[in-house]
Write a protein that holds these residues in place. Structure first.
Motif, PDB file in Angstrom:
ATOM      1  N   SER A   1       0.807  -1.220   0.000  1.00  0.00           N
ATOM      2  CA  SER A   1       0.000   0.000   0.000  1.00  0.00           C
ATOM      3  C   SER A   1       0.841   1.271   0.000  1.00  0.00           C
ATOM      4  CB  SER A   1      -0.929   0.000   1.224  1.00  0.00           C
ATOM      5  OG  SER A   1      -0.163  -0.089   2.427  1.00  0.00           O
ATOM      6  N   TYR A   2       2.168   1.135  -0.144  1.00  0.00           N
ATOM      7  CA  TYR A   2       3.029   2.323  -0.191  1.00  0.00           C
ATOM      8  C   TYR A   2       2.581   3.219  -1.346  1.00  0.00           C
ATOM      9  CZ  TYR A   2       7.116   5.321  -0.617  1.00  0.00           C
ATOM     10  OH  TYR A   2       7.942   6.418  -0.695  1.00  0.00           O
ATOM     11  N   LYS A   3       2.487   4.539  -1.086  1.00  0.00           N
ATOM     12  CA  LYS A   3       1.980   5.474  -2.090  1.00  0.00           C
ATOM     13  C   LYS A   3       3.094   6.345  -2.660  1.00  0.00           C
ATOM     14  CE  LYS A   3      -2.817   5.982  -0.568  1.00  0.00           C
ATOM     15  NZ  LYS A   3      -3.865   6.950  -0.130  1.00  0.00           N
ATOM     16  N   THR A   4       2.979   6.608  -3.939  1.00  0.00           N
ATOM     17  CA  THR A   4       3.888   7.535  -4.615  1.00  0.00           C
ATOM     18  C   THR A   4       3.100   8.374  -5.606  1.00  0.00           C
ATOM     19  OG1 THR A   4       5.981   7.700  -5.842  1.00  0.00           O
ATOM     20  CG2 THR A   4       4.457   5.966  -6.531  1.00  0.00           C
ATOM     21  N   THR A   5       3.706   9.456  -6.053  1.00  0.00           N
ATOM     22  CA  THR A   5       3.111  10.266  -7.129  1.00  0.00           C
ATOM     23  C   THR A   5       4.008  10.145  -8.344  1.00  0.00           C
ATOM     24  OG1 THR A   5       2.147  11.830  -5.564  1.00  0.00           O
ATOM     25  CG2 THR A   5       2.375  12.564  -7.846  1.00  0.00           C
ATOM     26  N   PHE A   6       3.446   9.579  -9.403  1.00  0.00           N
ATOM     27  CA  PHE A   6       4.210   9.316 -10.620  1.00  0.00           C
ATOM     28  C   PHE A   6       3.489   9.932 -11.803  1.00  0.00           C
ATOM     29  CE2 PHE A   6       4.774   6.216 -14.225  1.00  0.00           C
ATOM     30  CZ  PHE A   6       6.061   6.593 -14.558  1.00  0.00           C
ATOM     31  N   LEU A   7       4.176  10.830 -12.516  1.00  0.00           N
ATOM     32  CA  LEU A   7       3.603  11.543 -13.656  1.00  0.00           C
ATOM     33  C   LEU A   7       2.280  12.215 -13.294  1.00  0.00           C
ATOM     34  CD1 LEU A   7       4.383   9.097 -16.627  1.00  0.00           C
ATOM     35  CD2 LEU A   7       5.634  11.148 -15.926  1.00  0.00           C
ATOM     36  N   GLY A   8       2.252  12.827 -12.101  1.00  0.00           N
ATOM     37  CA  GLY A   8       1.105  13.613 -11.690  1.00  0.00           C
ATOM     38  C   GLY A   8      -0.058  12.837 -11.102  1.00  0.00           C
ATOM     39  N   LYS A   9       0.053  11.521 -11.002  1.00  0.00           N
ATOM     40  CA  LYS A   9      -1.018  10.703 -10.440  1.00  0.00           C
ATOM     41  C   LYS A   9      -0.516   9.930  -9.230  1.00  0.00           C
ATOM     42  CE  LYS A   9      -3.464   9.962 -14.846  1.00  0.00           C
ATOM     43  NZ  LYS A   9      -3.993   8.943 -15.792  1.00  0.00           N
ATOM     44  N   SER A  10      -1.423   9.691  -8.298  1.00  0.00           N
ATOM     45  CA  SER A  10      -1.089   8.946  -7.080  1.00  0.00           C
ATOM     46  C   SER A  10      -1.347   7.451  -7.291  1.00  0.00           C
ATOM     47  CB  SER A  10      -1.931   9.457  -5.905  1.00  0.00           C
ATOM     48  OG  SER A  10      -1.628   8.736  -4.739  1.00  0.00           O
ATOM     49  N   TYR A  11      -0.363   6.641  -6.885  1.00  0.00           N
ATOM     50  CA  TYR A  11      -0.480   5.192  -7.014  1.00  0.00           C
ATOM     51  C   TYR A  11       0.014   4.515  -5.731  1.00  0.00           C
ATOM     52  CZ  TYR A  11      -0.532   5.955 -12.129  1.00  0.00           C
ATOM     53  OH  TYR A  11      -0.809   6.377 -13.415  1.00  0.00           O
ATOM     54  N   THR A  12      -0.615   3.412  -5.372  1.00  0.00           N
ATOM     55  CA  THR A  12      -0.002   2.491  -4.419  1.00  0.00           C
ATOM     56  C   THR A  12       0.886   1.539  -5.217  1.00  0.00           C
ATOM     57  OG1 THR A  12      -1.749   0.829  -4.594  1.00  0.00           O
ATOM     58  CG2 THR A  12      -2.035   2.567  -2.927  1.00  0.00           C
ATOM     59  N   ASN A  13       1.747   0.822  -4.535  1.00  0.00           N
ATOM     60  CA  ASN A  13       2.562  -0.168  -5.245  1.00  0.00           C
ATOM     61  C   ASN A  13       1.687  -1.200  -5.951  1.00  0.00           C
ATOM     62  OD1 ASN A  13       4.874   1.098  -4.417  1.00  0.00           O
ATOM     63  ND2 ASN A  13       5.732  -0.651  -3.329  1.00  0.00           N
ATOM     64  N   ASP A  14       0.616  -1.619  -5.283  1.00  0.00           N
ATOM     65  CA  ASP A  14      -0.301  -2.576  -5.919  1.00  0.00           C
ATOM     66  C   ASP A  14      -0.860  -2.011  -7.221  1.00  0.00           C
ATOM     67  OD1 ASP A  14      -0.017  -4.489  -3.940  1.00  0.00           O
ATOM     68  OD2 ASP A  14      -1.803  -3.842  -2.820  1.00  0.00           O
ATOM     69  N   GLN A  15      -1.207  -0.746  -7.222  1.00  0.00           N
ATOM     70  CA  GLN A  15      -1.756  -0.115  -8.423  1.00  0.00           C
ATOM     71  C   GLN A  15      -0.713   0.032  -9.524  1.00  0.00           C
ATOM     72  OE1 GLN A  15      -3.250   3.411  -6.484  1.00  0.00           O
ATOM     73  NE2 GLN A  15      -5.352   2.624  -6.383  1.00  0.00           N
ATOM     74  N   LEU A  16       0.543   0.198  -9.142  1.00  0.00           N
ATOM     75  CA  LEU A  16       1.608   0.283 -10.151  1.00  0.00           C
ATOM     76  C   LEU A  16       1.735  -1.023 -10.927  1.00  0.00           C
ATOM     77  CD1 LEU A  16       4.414   2.229  -8.236  1.00  0.00           C
ATOM     78  CD2 LEU A  16       3.124   3.034 -10.226  1.00  0.00           C
ATOM     79  N   PHE A  17       1.567  -2.149 -10.248  1.00  0.00           N
ATOM     80  CA  PHE A  17       1.585  -3.439 -10.948  1.00  0.00           C
ATOM     81  C   PHE A  17       0.526  -3.437 -12.044  1.00  0.00           C
ATOM     82  CE2 PHE A  17       4.259  -4.868  -7.593  1.00  0.00           C
ATOM     83  CZ  PHE A  17       4.802  -6.087  -7.954  1.00  0.00           C
ATOM     84  N   GLY A  18      -0.671  -2.972 -11.704  1.00  0.00           N
ATOM     85  CA  GLY A  18      -1.749  -2.923 -12.687  1.00  0.00           C
ATOM     86  C   GLY A  18      -1.512  -1.890 -13.767  1.00  0.00           C
ATOM     87  N   ALA A  19      -0.995  -0.733 -13.387  1.00  0.00           N
ATOM     88  CA  ALA A  19      -0.768   0.353 -14.352  1.00  0.00           C
ATOM     89  C   ALA A  19       0.220  -0.052 -15.436  1.00  0.00           C
ATOM     90  CB  ALA A  19      -0.269   1.600 -13.619  1.00  0.00           C
TER      91      ALA A  19
END
Length: 223
Positions: free
Chosen positions: A83-101
């Motif tokens: 669930s770690y959160k970051t902001t990448f290219l102007g959007k907020s993602y959790t690590n789980d969401q980055l896998f999907g992105a």
């Protein structure tokens, strides 16, 4: 004697298998650093329960040649589920969401980025020699417009170190890099012992040019 000998062996083993101390955990920070330094990002999508991820950590990322080339030419990020959160290219993602992105379906998967574009995605484990070849090949393609295929390139013996480059940056960008990139070092004179894979930061144009002439892969010149 045996009690003394065993700890010595364990110490030597730990020295040979050095962790990669320049790993990023936050993709947003890593991407901003890579943009300033004009380097590619390599994202290692990994999992603590994955056998081949553990094998990569044990046998590949500990390899000195791999580490050296990564330091000089890439920003390396390791992303694990969570669930770690970051902001990448102007959007907020959790690590789980980055896998999907990034459409990652299995681990390990390696995603290569330059600026805002994905260069390629490579699923699966590679031994150190193959991983190093892939790292070199992609730098030659992206930075030097190499036109050959990877199959062709992988058969060559190549001592390629990277493309020495001076990048002009603003003071605030240099400060951001110094804060976040452990491989960065600010200097006001040529170091007595040069490391071509260290990111040197200077305000002196002559020093920057001399570093490049000496084979240093990346120099930030503060303007």
């Amino acid at each position: 004697m045996r009690r003394i000998f065993l700890p010595v062996l364990m110490t030597l083993f730990s020295i040979l298998l050095l962790p990669y101390d320049f790993e990023f955990k936050d993709l947003g920070v890593a991407h901003k650093v890579s943009t300033i330094e004009k380097k590619m990002v390599v994202i290692n999508f990994s999992s603590p329960s994955c056998y081949y991820c553990k094998l990569f950590d044990k046998e590949v990322i500990t390899n000195k040649d791999v580490q050296d080339f990564l330091r000089g030419n890439y920003i390396y990020v390791k992303i694990e589920p969570g669930s770690y959160k970051t902001t990448f290219l102007g959007k907020s993602y959790t690590n789980d969401q980055l896998f999907g992105a990034f459409g990652v379906r299995g681990t390990p998967t390696f995603v290569f980025l330059k600026d805002k574009s994905q260069v390629t995605q490579v699923p699966g484990y590679m031994p150190a020699s193959d991983f190093l070849k892939a790292l070199k090949f992609l730098v030659k393609v992206v930075e030097e417009n190499y036109k050959g295929s990877f199959e062709e390139y992988s058969k060559k013996t190549d001592d390629y170190k990277g493309k020495p480059t001076i990048v002009e940056v603003k003071k605030e960008d240099a400060e951001y890099v110094l804060k976040n990139d452990k491989n960065a070092k600010q200097i006001d004179a040529i170091p007595a012992k040069l490391d071509i894979n260290t990111l040197y930061i200077t305000t002196n144009t002559d020093i920057a040019k001399k570093l490049i002439e000496s084979g240093v892969i990346r120099v930030l010149l503060v303007k």
